[in-house]
Design a protein around this motif. Sequence first.
Motif, PDB file in Angstrom:
ATOM      1  N   TYR A  52       0.907  -1.181  -0.046  1.00 51.37           N
ATOM      2  CA  TYR A  52      -0.051  -0.069  -0.246  1.00 51.37           C
ATOM      3  C   TYR A  52       0.878   1.353   0.263  1.00 51.37           C
ATOM      4  N   HIS A  53       1.861   1.228   0.878  1.00 50.23           N
ATOM      5  CA  HIS A  53       2.692   2.469   0.968  1.00 50.23           C
ATOM      6  C   HIS A  53       3.536   2.630  -0.491  1.00 50.23           C
ATOM      7  N   ILE A  54       4.102   1.608  -0.906  1.00 54.18           N
ATOM      8  CA  ILE A  54       4.934   1.831  -2.161  1.00 54.18           C
ATOM      9  C   ILE A  54       4.048   2.237  -3.363  1.00 54.18           C
ATOM     10  N   LEU A  55       2.915   1.862  -3.323  1.00 53.42           N
ATOM     11  CA  LEU A  55       1.927   2.454  -4.355  1.00 53.42           C
ATOM     12  C   LEU A  55       1.513   4.066  -4.017  1.00 53.42           C
ATOM     13  N   LYS A  56       1.252   4.064  -2.884  1.00 53.01           N
ATOM     14  CA  LYS A  56       0.834   5.563  -2.409  1.00 53.01           C
ATOM     15  C   LYS A  56       1.907   6.476  -2.455  1.00 53.01           C
ATOM     16  N   VAL A  83     -12.025 -10.736  -5.243  1.00 58.00           N
ATOM     17  CA  VAL A  83     -11.205  -9.569  -5.405  1.00 58.00           C
ATOM     18  C   VAL A  83     -10.768  -9.662  -6.950  1.00 58.00           C
ATOM     19  N   ASN A  84     -10.517 -10.705  -7.454  1.00 51.82           N
ATOM     20  CA  ASN A  84     -10.269 -10.969  -9.119  1.00 51.82           C
ATOM     21  C   ASN A  84      -8.900 -10.346  -9.021  1.00 51.82           C
ATOM     22  N   PRO A  85      -7.712 -10.888  -8.373  1.00 52.21           N
ATOM     23  CA  PRO A  85      -6.523 -10.139  -8.107  1.00 52.21           C
ATOM     24  C   PRO A  85      -5.610 -10.244  -9.491  1.00 52.21           C
ATOM     25  N   LYS A  86      -4.876  -9.224  -9.751  1.00 51.19           N
ATOM     26  CA  LYS A  86      -3.839  -9.457 -10.800  1.00 51.19           C
ATOM     27  C   LYS A  86      -2.759  -9.895 -10.074  1.00 51.19           C
ATOM     28  N   VAL A  87      -2.251  -9.817  -8.946  1.00 53.70           N
ATOM     29  CA  VAL A  87      -1.141 -10.370  -8.134  1.00 53.70           C
ATOM     30  C   VAL A  87      -1.656 -10.547  -6.729  1.00 53.70           C
ATOM     31  N   GLY A  88      -1.120 -12.023  -6.334  1.00 52.33           N
ATOM     32  CA  GLY A  88      -1.936 -12.486  -5.223  1.00 52.33           C
ATOM     33  C   GLY A  88      -0.094 -12.724  -4.274  1.00 52.33           C
ATOM     34  N   ASP A 123      -4.819 -16.585 -13.410  1.00 49.81           N
ATOM     35  CA  ASP A 123      -3.703 -16.212 -14.408  1.00 49.81           C
ATOM     36  C   ASP A 123      -2.972 -15.049 -14.053  1.00 49.81           C
ATOM     37  N   GLY A 124      -3.169 -14.575 -12.770  1.00 45.78           N
ATOM     38  CA  GLY A 124      -2.496 -13.520 -12.171  1.00 45.78           C
ATOM     39  C   GLY A 124      -1.134 -14.138 -11.416  1.00 45.78           C
ATOM     40  N   VAL A 125      -0.217 -13.093 -11.302  1.00 49.86           N
ATOM     41  CA  VAL A 125       0.867 -13.610 -10.635  1.00 49.86           C
ATOM     42  C   VAL A 125       1.134 -13.728  -9.174  1.00 49.86           C
ATOM     43  N   CYS A 126       1.546 -15.025  -8.844  1.00 49.62           N
ATOM     44  CA  CYS A 126       1.541 -15.436  -7.394  1.00 49.62           C
ATOM     45  C   CYS A 126       2.958 -15.139  -6.666  1.00 49.62           C
ATOM     46  N   VAL A 127       3.041 -14.409  -6.043  1.00 49.76           N
ATOM     47  CA  VAL A 127       4.092 -14.083  -5.097  1.00 49.76           C
ATOM     48  C   VAL A 127       4.269 -15.200  -4.052  1.00 49.76           C
ATOM     49  N   VAL A 128       5.442 -16.170  -4.012  1.00 47.75           N
ATOM     50  CA  VAL A 128       5.417 -17.015  -3.094  1.00 47.75           C
ATOM     51  C   VAL A 128       6.772 -17.224  -2.407  1.00 47.75           C
ATOM     52  N   ASN A 129       6.777 -17.675  -1.182  1.00 45.86           N
ATOM     53  CA  ASN A 129       7.850 -17.882  -0.250  1.00 45.86           C
ATOM     54  C   ASN A 129       8.808 -19.021  -0.743  1.00 45.86           C
ATOM     55  N   PHE A 130       9.884 -18.867  -1.413  1.00 45.95           N
ATOM     56  CA  PHE A 130      10.619 -19.902  -1.709  1.00 45.95           C
ATOM     57  C   PHE A 130      11.238 -21.114  -0.658  1.00 45.95           C
ATOM     58  N   ASP A 131      11.316 -20.358   0.402  1.00 48.38           N
ATOM     59  CA  ASP A 131      12.093 -20.937   1.652  1.00 48.38           C
ATOM     60  C   ASP A 131      10.983 -21.662   2.475  1.00 48.38           C
ATOM     61  N   GLY A 140       4.506  -4.279 -12.275  1.00 47.13           N
ATOM     62  CA  GLY A 140       5.122  -3.501 -13.314  1.00 47.13           C
ATOM     63  C   GLY A 140       5.590  -2.123 -12.924  1.00 47.13           C
ATOM     64  N   LEU A 141       5.722  -1.884 -11.501  1.00 49.03           N
ATOM     65  CA  LEU A 141       6.243  -0.778 -11.009  1.00 49.03           C
ATOM     66  C   LEU A 141       7.858  -0.418 -11.404  1.00 49.03           C
ATOM     67  N   ASP A 142       8.174   0.733 -11.848  1.00 51.64           N
ATOM     68  CA  ASP A 142       9.346   0.960 -11.812  1.00 51.64           C
ATOM     69  C   ASP A 142      10.323   0.600 -10.567  1.00 51.64           C
ATOM     70  N   ILE A 143      11.614  -0.002 -10.877  1.00 52.78           N
ATOM     71  CA  ILE A 143      12.252  -0.266  -9.757  1.00 52.78           C
ATOM     72  C   ILE A 143      12.728   0.777  -8.612  1.00 52.78           C
ATOM     73  N   HIS A 144      12.917   2.053  -9.195  1.00 53.16           N
ATOM     74  CA  HIS A 144      13.248   3.294  -8.455  1.00 53.16           C
ATOM     75  C   HIS A 144      12.061   3.519  -7.726  1.00 53.16           C
TER      76      HIS A 144
END
Length: 476
Positions: free
Chosen positions: A127-131, A198-203, A235-243, A311-315
């Motif tokens: 939330y903070h990164i986006l805001k 919610v129909n997320p693009k990213v989970g 079909d959204g991206v799922c961010v998962v904890n590899f560890d 898709g946010l810019d790294i900076h």
Amino acid sequence: MEIQDLAKAIDGKLYGNDDFFSIDGFTGKFTFLNDSHTGDIVIRHWINETGIKMAFDKNIACLITQTPKDCAIEMAEKLNFPLIVCDKIELANAYALSHTIDKFSPNSTNVIITGTNGKSTTSHLIYHILKNAGYHVFTNTDSESEFNTLIDPMVSKLISDEVIENGEPDYLVIEVSEVQGWLGNLMENHAALMSAAVNPKVGVITNIAMDHIGLVNSIDDVFREISTVPDAIGDGVCVVNFDDDLVMKLNVRNPFYTSMSELNDENAVYYNGLGIVYDNQTILTNDELPFTGHHFIQNILSAVGAAISLGLDIHVIEEGVKSYKALNRRFAKLNDEPLIYDDFAHNPDGIRATISETKKLLTDNQTLYVVCAIRGSRGVEINQLNVEALVESMDDSIELILSSSNDVVNDLNFVEEDEREVFFNTLNENNVEFIHYDNLKECLSDTYNKADKKDIILLIGAQGMDPAESLLKDII
């Protein structure tokens, strides 16, 4: 929307009237009875005849409940007021969430976050990164995690209110409890049901561990609840904890990995001990991280992974992380001499991780005072696991203090005798010395006065420790 279609969608039975009650039909808002206005739909776990009369007087469109009490159905029929009774209230709340997003925020990009630990910090950081990047963002995450259960229409109400007041958000960042229930009964597939709504693009799935004992009784139960979330993300991206071994057993369609060790994958972000690395570049050094505890870095990785997947810019991501201020009770520093940290560690993994990270701050001749609030009215099982986590974390540098916090908790969080006894018995069996206080204020006052300025005090626990910061202000 037709009322018959609504009833069918939530597997409900319609009583009292076969159409919406208000002249103008349904406003599109799902809400609570006290906050409702003409044309709104109210969702309540239970309702009695008095509640039906109130709904009638408020001229709402209809009322949905799981448990009609007393003569609620008879009163609805007498007043010719539409009442929908369903077997699973979670279906109604998932429908409300989906309908609200479709009506009020159809163009937003949506993110869901679930898992046992780290949901709130990860959600709030996204939330903070986006805001910070200048976007209009809504999140249901708050410092006390009050709105992440989604077992009532609160989030639906908050979204519609936000849009009416401030316009449609660019992003919805929705925290979803991995396991949920009502009156001790598990709401099966809660996380998947709400995630799909919610129909997320990213989970994001942070980890899989034990919590919510009573609703689930084994790690297999927790895995089963979370295992259907990837399908909900679709079909959204799922961010998962590899560890996390259990997370890696999930059937994920489009994974993005996070790890505390180096990963050779283009869809991954990891921590190498010196900073956070993405695409073979260090994007954030240790000095630039808002906190450096192991489990907090995992949360940062999850948030960064979600932001990259959006898709946010790294900076932009870098600036968002560097400027982040943690939620209350997420390893918050409350005092310098002695150092006092406060953390919402309320389950076994959280307790182990938080104490482990705090111990790293100790130098020679320092004492760590671990002040733990026993979880009240949550059952023997979760308290057994919590005290076992404490036992595993103990060493000669630690003094353990327990609080039942009778002076600050309500009836829903009162520590029962068997919950207190399982703490005492387990500690005694393992020869762990401890002090117990009935009241939190006395506990904090005595610990503060006992500690040397060079020592560290760590406050952990859920509701029983929530008022600690305000109490310490008076004590200090």
